[in-house]
Design a protein around this motif. Structure first.
Motif, PDB file in Angstrom:
ATOM      1  N   ARG A  42     -31.332   4.203   8.470  1.00 15.86           N
ATOM      2  CA  ARG A  42     -30.110   3.421   8.239  1.00 15.86           C
ATOM      3  C   ARG A  42     -28.873   4.225   8.664  1.00 15.86           C
ATOM      4  NH1 ARG A  42     -30.571   3.121   3.194  1.00 15.86           N
ATOM      5  NH2 ARG A  42     -28.956   4.619   2.662  1.00 15.86           N
ATOM      6  N   GLU A  64     -28.806   4.747  12.621  1.00 19.40           N
ATOM      7  CA  GLU A  64     -28.594   3.530  13.401  1.00 19.40           C
ATOM      8  C   GLU A  64     -27.217   2.900  13.176  1.00 19.40           C
ATOM      9  OE1 GLU A  64     -33.247   2.099  13.844  1.00 19.40           O
ATOM     10  OE2 GLU A  64     -31.936   1.015  12.451  1.00 19.40           O
ATOM     11  N   SER A  65     -26.459   3.410  12.236  1.00 15.86           N
ATOM     12  CA  SER A  65     -25.110   2.901  11.961  1.00 15.86           C
ATOM     13  C   SER A  65     -24.099   3.995  12.319  1.00 15.86           C
ATOM     14  CB  SER A  65     -24.983   2.526  10.484  1.00 15.86           C
ATOM     15  OG  SER A  65     -24.980   3.693   9.677  1.00 15.86           O
ATOM     16  N   ASP A  66     -22.836   3.727  12.064  1.00 13.10           N
ATOM     17  CA  ASP A  66     -21.819   4.757  12.300  1.00 13.10           C
ATOM     18  C   ASP A  66     -21.773   5.798  11.188  1.00 13.10           C
ATOM     19  OD1 ASP A  66     -20.942   3.864  14.736  1.00 13.10           O
ATOM     20  OD2 ASP A  66     -19.366   2.594  13.905  1.00 13.10           O
ATOM     21  N   GLU A  67     -22.592   5.629  10.166  1.00 13.75           N
ATOM     22  CA  GLU A  67     -22.594   6.557   9.034  1.00 13.75           C
ATOM     23  C   GLU A  67     -22.966   7.986   9.448  1.00 13.75           C
ATOM     24  OE1 GLU A  67     -24.335   6.840   4.478  1.00 13.75           O
ATOM     25  OE2 GLU A  67     -24.838   5.103   5.697  1.00 13.75           O
TER      26      GLU A  67
END
Length: 153
Positions: free
Chosen positions: A140, A143-146
């Motif tokens: 997660r 795959e995100s900008d996190e």
């Protein structure tokens, strides 16, 4: 030796996934109720870190050292001290179809053999749960900008 393995496809570049997997604060953020001491940021060869988390209502502590390192393909951490008789975790990262196949391979032995082996099924189930939780959380984040919270561009 008991073993827990898992493969997770992550739609992100291999170098990003590799670096997230060896980043202390990213690891803590992707595990339930965990804290760390002894190292921060990106772990490399010879680095030692202690992770703490409650398990079954009891404090759990494991100190691990990075004993093998081949960026961005693989690294291994091994328990220096902790609740297991021994524990070795191989992290492998294979570039695949625009993303990364991440493999976790954990081998462990219970303490106080042969009596300690009675706890092997419980330990295996708990390790399976923790590895699954971590892999899905890392996926997660990657795959995100996190991921930008932990790594530079």
């Amino acid at each position: 030796m008991p073993r827990v393995t898992r493969e997770t496809y992550i739609d992100a570049p291999r170098a990003r996934v590799f670096d997230l997997a060896r980043h202390v604060e990213a690891h803590v953020a992707t595990m339930p109720n965990e804290s760390a001491s002894g190292a921060t940021g990106l772990l490399g060869p010879g680095d030692v870190v202690t992770f703490r988390a409650p398990q079954f209502g009891f404090p759990f502590e494991l100190t691990a050292e990075i004993v093998a390192f081949d960026r961005p393909r693989r690294f291994r951490d091994e328990q220096v001290s902790g609740v297991f008789g021994s524990l070795s975790h191989d992290h492998e990262f294979e570039a695949r179809e625009g993303g990364t196949l991440m493999r976790d391979d954990v081998r462990f032995e219970m303490p106080f053999a042969p009596l300690g082996r009675v706890g092997t099924p419980i330990a295996r189930r708990r390790l399976e749960h923790l590895i699954e939780y971590h892999a899905e959380a890392l996926k997660r984040v990657a795959e995100s900008d996190e991921w930008r919270r932990f790594l530079d561009g």
